[in-house]
Design a protein around this motif. Structure first.
Motif, PDB file in Angstrom:
ATOM      1  N   GLY A 260      28.804  43.944  50.861  1.00 33.05           N
ATOM      2  CA  GLY A 260      30.225  43.776  50.583  1.00 33.05           C
ATOM      3  C   GLY A 260      30.494  42.532  49.750  1.00 33.05           C
ATOM      4  O   GLY A 260      31.289  42.565  48.800  1.00 33.05           O
ATOM      5  N   PHE A 261      29.805  41.439  50.076  1.00 35.65           N
ATOM      6  CA  PHE A 261      29.996  40.211  49.318  1.00 35.65           C
ATOM      7  C   PHE A 261      29.451  40.353  47.896  1.00 35.65           C
ATOM      8  O   PHE A 261      30.105  39.978  46.920  1.00 35.65           O
ATOM      9  CB  PHE A 261      29.315  39.040  50.030  1.00 35.65           C
ATOM     10  CG  PHE A 261      29.587  37.704  49.401  1.00 35.65           C
ATOM     11  CD1 PHE A 261      30.669  36.947  49.803  1.00 35.65           C
ATOM     12  CD2 PHE A 261      28.768  37.208  48.397  1.00 35.65           C
ATOM     13  CE1 PHE A 261      30.931  35.708  49.212  1.00 35.65           C
ATOM     14  CE2 PHE A 261      29.019  35.981  47.793  1.00 35.65           C
ATOM     15  CZ  PHE A 261      30.110  35.230  48.216  1.00 35.65           C
ATOM     16  N   VAL A 262      28.234  40.896  47.778  1.00 37.20           N
ATOM     17  CA  VAL A 262      27.615  41.073  46.466  1.00 37.20           C
ATOM     18  C   VAL A 262      28.469  41.985  45.587  1.00 37.20           C
ATOM     19  O   VAL A 262      28.713  41.694  44.405  1.00 37.20           O
ATOM     20  CB  VAL A 262      26.182  41.633  46.619  1.00 37.20           C
ATOM     21  CG1 VAL A 262      25.626  42.096  45.280  1.00 37.20           C
ATOM     22  CG2 VAL A 262      25.272  40.580  47.241  1.00 37.20           C
ATOM     23  N   ALA A 263      28.933  43.098  46.155  1.00 37.49           N
ATOM     24  CA  ALA A 263      29.774  44.013  45.386  1.00 37.49           C
ATOM     25  C   ALA A 263      31.084  43.352  44.999  1.00 37.49           C
ATOM     26  O   ALA A 263      31.601  43.568  43.889  1.00 37.49           O
ATOM     27  CB  ALA A 263      30.029  45.280  46.198  1.00 37.49           C
ATOM     28  N   GLY A 264      31.638  42.521  45.886  1.00 40.92           N
ATOM     29  CA  GLY A 264      32.870  41.813  45.573  1.00 40.92           C
ATOM     30  C   GLY A 264      32.704  40.861  44.402  1.00 40.92           C
ATOM     31  O   GLY A 264      33.603  40.732  43.556  1.00 40.92           O
ATOM     32  N   VAL A 265      31.548  40.206  44.332  1.00 42.08           N
ATOM     33  CA  VAL A 265      31.275  39.321  43.200  1.00 42.08           C
ATOM     34  C   VAL A 265      31.176  40.136  41.911  1.00 42.08           C
ATOM     35  O   VAL A 265      31.744  39.779  40.869  1.00 42.08           O
ATOM     36  CB  VAL A 265      29.985  38.520  43.437  1.00 42.08           C
ATOM     37  CG1 VAL A 265      29.579  37.768  42.169  1.00 42.08           C
ATOM     38  CG2 VAL A 265      30.157  37.539  44.597  1.00 42.08           C
ATOM     39  N   GLU A 266      30.449  41.245  41.966  1.00 43.35           N
ATOM     40  CA  GLU A 266      30.259  42.065  40.773  1.00 43.35           C
ATOM     41  C   GLU A 266      31.568  42.669  40.285  1.00 43.35           C
ATOM     42  O   GLU A 266      31.775  42.847  39.077  1.00 43.35           O
ATOM     43  CB  GLU A 266      29.251  43.178  41.060  1.00 43.35           C
ATOM     44  CG  GLU A 266      27.854  42.682  41.389  1.00 43.35           C
ATOM     45  CD  GLU A 266      27.197  41.947  40.240  1.00 43.35           C
ATOM     46  OE1 GLU A 266      27.504  42.260  39.065  1.00 43.35           O
ATOM     47  OE2 GLU A 266      26.370  41.051  40.509  1.00 43.35           O
ATOM     48  N   LEU A 267      32.469  42.970  41.215  1.00 42.49           N
ATOM     49  CA  LEU A 267      33.766  43.560  40.850  1.00 42.49           C
ATOM     50  C   LEU A 267      34.831  42.508  40.578  1.00 42.49           C
ATOM     51  O   LEU A 267      35.998  42.849  40.398  1.00 42.49           O
ATOM     52  CB  LEU A 267      34.233  44.500  41.966  1.00 42.49           C
ATOM     53  CG  LEU A 267      33.409  45.786  42.146  1.00 42.49           C
ATOM     54  CD1 LEU A 267      33.831  46.523  43.415  1.00 42.49           C
ATOM     55  CD2 LEU A 267      33.568  46.698  40.931  1.00 42.49           C
ATOM     56  N   ARG A 268      34.440  41.226  40.592  1.00 42.78           N
ATOM     57  CA  ARG A 268      35.331  40.103  40.319  1.00 42.78           C
ATOM     58  C   ARG A 268      36.389  39.919  41.414  1.00 42.78           C
ATOM     59  O   ARG A 268      37.443  39.330  41.166  1.00 42.78           O
ATOM     60  CB  ARG A 268      36.043  40.273  38.961  1.00 42.78           C
ATOM     61  CG  ARG A 268      35.126  40.548  37.780  1.00 42.78           C
ATOM     62  CD  ARG A 268      34.256  39.359  37.425  1.00 42.78           C
ATOM     63  NE  ARG A 268      33.694  39.448  36.084  1.00 42.78           N
ATOM     64  CZ  ARG A 268      32.610  40.149  35.764  1.00 42.78           C
ATOM     65  NH1 ARG A 268      31.997  40.864  36.702  1.00 42.78           N
ATOM     66  NH2 ARG A 268      32.144  40.138  34.525  1.00 42.78           N
ATOM     67  N   TRP A 269      36.111  40.448  42.608  1.00 40.47           N
ATOM     68  CA  TRP A 269      37.033  40.189  43.709  1.00 40.47           C
ATOM     69  C   TRP A 269      36.833  38.787  44.272  1.00 40.47           C
ATOM     70  O   TRP A 269      37.729  38.221  44.883  1.00 40.47           O
ATOM     71  CB  TRP A 269      36.819  41.208  44.833  1.00 40.47           C
ATOM     72  CG  TRP A 269      37.173  42.607  44.459  1.00 40.47           C
ATOM     73  CD1 TRP A 269      37.982  42.998  43.431  1.00 40.47           C
ATOM     74  CD2 TRP A 269      36.738  43.806  45.099  1.00 40.47           C
ATOM     75  NE1 TRP A 269      38.078  44.364  43.388  1.00 40.47           N
ATOM     76  CE2 TRP A 269      37.319  44.906  44.405  1.00 40.47           C
ATOM     77  CE3 TRP A 269      35.919  44.083  46.178  1.00 40.47           C
ATOM     78  CZ2 TRP A 269      37.105  46.217  44.764  1.00 40.47           C
ATOM     79  CZ3 TRP A 269      35.701  45.391  46.549  1.00 40.47           C
ATOM     80  CH2 TRP A 269      36.284  46.446  45.849  1.00 40.47           C
ATOM     81  N   ILE A 270      35.626  38.289  44.105  1.00 38.02           N
ATOM     82  CA  ILE A 270      35.272  36.974  44.632  1.00 38.02           C
ATOM     83  C   ILE A 270      34.824  36.122  43.451  1.00 38.02           C
ATOM     84  O   ILE A 270      34.010  36.547  42.650  1.00 38.02           O
ATOM     85  CB  ILE A 270      34.143  37.080  45.672  1.00 38.02           C
ATOM     86  CG1 ILE A 270      34.566  38.006  46.814  1.00 38.02           C
ATOM     87  CG2 ILE A 270      33.772  35.702  46.209  1.00 38.02           C
ATOM     88  CD1 ILE A 270      33.449  38.314  47.777  1.00 38.02           C
TER      89      ILE A 270
END
Length: 389
Positions: A260-270
């Protein structure tokens, strides 16, 4: 290390089959992702990397764990560590050499044609350029490409055989097993490897890229060699296996949270992506990597530890499938480039052609006696369960 016989864990067989199937699908997806690959589709999109990251962290580590687990059984059936090393060399080094010389060459040819404007046909490339031991269009030739896994596994196997022989001479046969069970027989089976991988990805190598060049590939070796040794130790440690059966839900939570964290970084959520975020990204990657492995082994032990009529064929077929799959993917993708097909049609053709080509390679190759050892099969088929890779 005491090498004793132990019951076959069918769940590990199914994990191996599933991991290789995922690897093949992953490499098909690489044609469409915006990551570097030998041949790229016109439909390459950045969003495709997000679902790929669901397996990216653990897919190769799991293969090394399963291979280490299988090595325990193979060593138990061998007369000596030397006999074990010789047997594994025949099953790994011979297909590796055949793969480098025959199976892999179409891949760099297709890459040079699609990216570097290489004009010569394949026969000219293979007979004139591939074995020149030089660099053409940025590619070092000859190459083992995706067969780096076989090379690394063979190296780790030889190292294991040497260590086992030395431990026997030093009367320390049980030391490894005792230490393994003591440290990994409880929640440590989740936390200790996770701490190791977090240190690697967040600090030591800070999410460095693997080179698969054998030398100068420290990030790969400090990740995959411990995974291989963990699998070897797990096969002889009921305490560690029991701990995985108990703690696999924790591993699943860690894996999902890490993804979830890694995907959030890739999607620019984080973000924004800076040094502090890089450390957290490495820790999340490690949580997904080891948490998924613990969860998958636990689930396989709980639900898949049973035989099936198709298991023996599948466990034998996955290595020939692995040897040839990427060559098929790359050549079909190259052939599809000028067709201008929609994404769905292109993807479906790649999947169908890869499965059909791999099946033809396996079923055809196993009927040719001299070809069997070259594609990772025993010279003489035996009416017994096939050995794991």
């Amino acid at each position: 290390m005491t090498v004793a016989k132990f019951p076959r864990h069918y769940g590990m067989d199914w994990l191996r089959v599933g991991a290789f199937a995922l690897l093949i699908l992953y490499h098909i997806a690489m044609v469409f992702a915006d990551w570097n690959y030998h041949v790229k589709s016109a439909h390459a999109e950045s969003w495709i990397t997000v679902p790929m990251l669901l397996v990216n962290a653990w897919r190769l580590s799991l293969l090394f764990v399963v291979s280490g687990y299988a090595s325990r059984a193979l060593l138990a059936r061998s007369r000596s560590p030397g006999d074990f090393a010789w047997g594994r060399s025949k099953r790994l080094a011979l297909p590796l050499a055949f793969g480098i010389a025959v199976i892999v060459p179409p891949q760099p040819w297709a890459e040079l044609v699609s990216k570097a404007g290489y004009q010569a046909g394949y026969w000219t490339f293979w007979t004139r350029d591939y074995f020149r031991f030089s660099t053409i269009g940025g590619l070092d030739l000859p190459s083992w490409n995706h067969l780096w896994f076989v090379a690394y596994l063979w190296l780790y196997t030889l190292m294991l055989a040497l260590v086992v022989a030395c431990l026997r001479l030093g009367r320390l046969q049980d030391g490894f097993d005792r230490l393994f069970g003591r440290w990994l027989g409880g929640i440590g089976v989740v936390l200790l490897p996770f701490a190791w991988y977090a240190f690697i990805h967040a600090r030591w190598f800070a999410m460095a890229a693997e080179t698969h060049a054998l030398f100068g590939d420290g990030i790969a070796h400090i990740s995959y060699l411990p995974a291989f040794l963990f699998g070897f130790g797990l096969a002889g440690s009921p305490a560690a296996m029991a701990a995985i059966r108990r703690w696999w839900p924790l591993g699943a939570v860690m894996a999902l949270a890490g993804y979830g964290f890694v995907a959030g970084v890739e999607l620019r959520w984080i973000g924004p992506f800076g040094p502090a975020l890089y450390v957290r990204y490495g820790i999340a990657h490690a949580a997904e990597q080891w948490g998924a492995i613990v969860a998958l082994i636990g689930l396989a032990t709980r639900f898949l530890n049973r035989d099936h009529p198709a298991r023996a064929t599948l466990t034998e077929a996955v290595f020939p499938f692995y040897l040839v799959h990427q060559t098929i993917i790359v050549l079909v993708a190259l052939w599809l480039m000028p067709a201008g097909l929609p994404f769905a049609a292109e993807f479906a053709i790649l999947v169908a052609a890869t499965v059909a080509g791999c099946a033809a390679f396996y079923y055809g190759g196993r009927r040719i006696r001299w070809l069997r050892p070259l594609i990772g099969l025993r010279l003489h088929p035996r009416p017994v369960r096939p050995a794991l890779l």
